[in-house]
Structures are given as C-alpha cells and as structure tokens.
Design a protein around this motif. Sequence first.
Motif, short mmCIF file in Angstrom:
data_model
loop_
_atom_site.label_atom_id
_atom_site.label_comp_id
_atom_site.label_asym_id
_atom_site.label_seq_id
_atom_site.Cartn_x
_atom_site.Cartn_y
_atom_site.Cartn_z
N ALA A 142 -6.94 17.25 4.14
CA ALA A 142 -7.59 16.02 4.61
C ALA A 142 -8.64 16.40 5.65
CB ALA A 142 -6.53 15.11 5.24
N ARG A 178 -3.98 14.57 12.60
CA ARG A 178 -4.72 13.29 12.67
C ARG A 178 -4.91 12.68 11.29
NH1 ARG A 178 -10.19 14.22 15.56
NH2 ARG A 178 -10.16 15.95 14.08
N GLY A 179 -4.88 13.52 10.26
CA GLY A 179 -5.08 13.00 8.90
C GLY A 179 -4.15 13.71 7.93
N CYS A 182 -7.82 19.17 8.30
CA CYS A 182 -6.47 19.09 8.85
C CYS A 182 -5.69 20.32 8.42
CB CYS A 182 -5.79 17.80 8.40
SG CYS A 182 -6.59 16.36 9.09
N ARG A 209 0.50 10.76 10.71
CA ARG A 209 -0.89 10.57 11.15
C ARG A 209 -1.01 9.23 11.87
NH1 ARG A 209 -1.20 10.32 5.38
NH2 ARG A 209 -2.01 8.36 4.55
N VAL A 261 -10.88 14.90 9.00
CA VAL A 261 -11.06 13.80 9.96
C VAL A 261 -12.28 14.13 10.82
CG1 VAL A 261 -10.07 12.57 11.94
CG2 VAL A 261 -8.60 13.21 10.02
#
Length: 480
Positions: A161, A366-367, A168, A372, A163
């Motif tokens: 992912a 964060r993602g 990530c 998350r 962000v």
Amino acid sequence: ARAEIGVTGLSVMGRNLARNLARNGFSVALHNRTVARTNSLVADHGDEGDFIPSESMADFVASLKRPRAVIIMVKAGKATDAVIDALVPLLEKDDIVIDAGNAHFVDTARRERDLAAKGLHFVGTGVSGGEEGALLGPSIMPGGSAESYRKLGPIFEKIAAQVDGTPCCVHVGPGAAGHFVKMVHNGIEYADMQLIAEAYDLLRAGLGASPAEIAEIFREWNSGDLDSFLIQITAEVLAHTDGKSGQPFIDVVQDRAEQKGTGRWTVQSALDLGVPITGIAEATFARSLSGHVAQRAAAQSTFAGRAADTPIAGLVEDRKQFIEDVRNALYASKIVAYAQGFDHIRAGSKDNDWGIDPGAMATIWRGGCIIRAKFLDRIREVYAENPYLESLLVAPYFAEAVANGFDSWRRVLVTAIRGGVPTPVFSSSLAYVDALRSPRLPAALIQGLRDNFGAHTYQRVDRDGSFHTMWAEDKREVDA
Ligand code: 6PG
C-alpha cells in the motif's frame, strides 16, 4: 529461468499476493501442493501478468532467476517447516526464502539460523491487510538480512500500500524482527477490536439502540480522530441484516471469539520482557473467556446477567453526553493500546539488538494493514521528533487527548460497573494511566509483605542499600 519471484502456497493469501506481484509487472513462478489451485489461478487471472506455473517443487525452483526469491504462504507452524524442508535442498547459495505467513518470531529466529548455516537468506515477513490487502496493497514487514532486502525491497515496496507516496513497507530489522513486529501489530489489533466491542456493548446497554443505530454512531466517529479501518468495518458489520432470519447479523453470530495465536504470543513475549501490555492481555483473555461455554453457563445459572442485546432501563440520563463519553473513552483507551504496543516493540528490539525504528513502524501501518488509522500519522510524527520517547502517552498530542478523556472515561466506567457491562480493556487502560501517573504506588506494601514472609528485602526512600526487617524477632532493621 525468467521468474523474478516465486510463490508457493496458493490459498487465498498466496494467490492474491501472486496476483499483486504479477499486476505490478513482476514475473511470478507459481507452485502449490495440489496442482488444481495453481491451474485455477492461471485460468482465472492468467491475463493479469506473467505467471509461470509449475507442478513440482523442482520445476518451480528451476523457473526462478538467481539469486532466487521464494515466498512461502502456508499455514504457520508445521506446514511451513515441511515446505522449507522440501525447498531447501533445491536452492543454492544466496537464494532467499521468504515466510510471509503469521509465524511465531521464535520459529522464525530458528529457521533463519538453520538456513544461514546453509548459505541461504531466510526472511520472516509480516504481511497485513487480509485478502484484499494482499491483492491491492498490504502493509509489509520484512525482517532478515540487509542484503536480502536489497533484492526484495524494490519488489515489496512496489506491491505494498502507498500513503502520500510512501510505501507501507520497510526493512524492519535483522533476524525475526519482521515477524515480531507483525505479532505486536496483531496484539494491538486484538485490543482495538475488543475496545470497539466494549463501546458497542455499552451503547447498546445504555441507549437501548439497535445495531443499525449504533452503526450510524460508528460511521460518524469514523470522520474524526477515530478514523480507521476497524471503525469503518464495524459500521458495516453492525448495519448488516441477516438474510435468513431478518435479524441484525450481529445477533445471529455465536458470541465466542476465536484466535489463531498471535495475540497469545504477544502477551507471552511481553511477560518475558516485563512490558505491561495490559490492554492487549485483557483483550486476549476476553476472547478466551468468551469461549469458556461451560463456565459461562454455570455462572449464568448462578448469577443472572444481562444479555448483550438487552438495554438497561434508566442507566443513562443524557444520551448525547453518553455517546460522547464512550467516544472519548474509546479514543483514550486506544491510545493506551498503541502506547503499550510500541513499548513492546522497543523492548523486543533492545533485547534482540534489532534496531527497530518505532516511527518507521507507524509509517508502514498507516495503510494496507488491519490497524490502519489516521492517528498513526501522529505516532509517526511523534517518533520522528524523538525516537527515544519514554511513552507515547507523554507526547503532547496524545497527552492532551488522554487528559481530555479522563472525565468521560471515569463516567463511562461508573455506568458500566453500575450496569454490569464488562469493560476489561476500557477499565484496565484507565488503571494503567492512573498507575503510571501516580507518584506513589502500593507496590511498597507488596515489598513489605515479601520481606515479611520471605526475607526478600526492600529498598528505602531515604537511604541507599537493601534492607530486611526481623519480623519474627524484635523488628529491628538490618542491612541485607
Ligand atoms: C492482518 C491480520 C491477519 C489475520 C489474523 C487474525 O494483519 O491481516 O491480523 O494476520 O486476520 O491472523 O488473527 P486471529 O484469528 O487470531 O484473530
């Protein structure tokens, strides 16, 4: 040989990870114990990229460019060892074996040692995000050697992912660091979910609101500080109506929470390291308690209790205030769960010399992953400023959120206790903060008792040294 990376173990996680790799332009060797799964992946998704299927492990290994990189995605435990045993004799020096399952970090450390002795890299890698994450971009937590990350980094960072343009995925640290961090991630996941469940229970008991109405409350909360994947899917689950019975879905599901082991390992490891991850421990025990059917039945017939779907009349006077209080208590307790999880990571890192950067963990969470949440960006900022912070709780942003939550937290717990609504993680999280901020703890009495019955000695507030009181004699104090 043309494959850049291989995946063996093609049930849903492995299958989706392989598709994610292929969709991102990597040529992917495929292998599964039963060939049917390999074939169906190619039949269903062969047009998504360059797949190279093999029926045997030998052909699979032969289809990989050197140094080879093989991802194992099978059930953690014996199955992983079986695949490693079949794979290793076919590999050559500098090849990389990646275990992307939820392995216990202790097993990962053992496997890394064994493979290193054979000149191979073993990379225990945490992968979070469930089926959808594996396909569309998970959070990836690889351990293992820095050398292996030079090859794997560009691949993993591409399929992870993203962000704000940041992947990530980061090299967590050497050895079992990746699986250790994934384990703590899951521990936090347990606490987060138990907190959400307690908030739901309180709202249902206190307001007599329907699951659909509570779903609306969570939906609203998801637009503020609590913005997170778990809060978002809570609204979805609570709003769902069972197709068969027409009942709220939540009311037709058995109330026994299962677990595969990562929460339990987190608590076991924290006990070994002496890190008080009280919220995560209570959340893990709450799952165990829910599964103790016979004990629950015995207690229910002894002390009549409230059913989860029954409101308690007169428990809440000001509905709006109560909802706000539950929200604040949830947020403050959630901060405690993350603070404890990050303490655990720091302690594990120190104990094993892994050099884990806590801010980097907040960044890659964060993602993509299950926990998350918007506020992980805050955690990232806090550790960027001071990686040696004693506790997340004392960073100004979190300190303020916790302090602002105190009144709500206490009111909610009074209501819970009056109504007999169990709130183990809400309660233990407040007790944790109250204990930490207390200038003087009753631990002094425990020391006195230990000295009384076992001459275990104590230290004094006014003098250096260790002392013992002659309890059975004239109670004079002696140097110990
Ligand atoms: C993730 C999840 C994932 C899995 C857990 C569930 O990060 O994607 O944590 O790893 O859903 O293993 O664990 P329990 O079955 O113990 O709840």
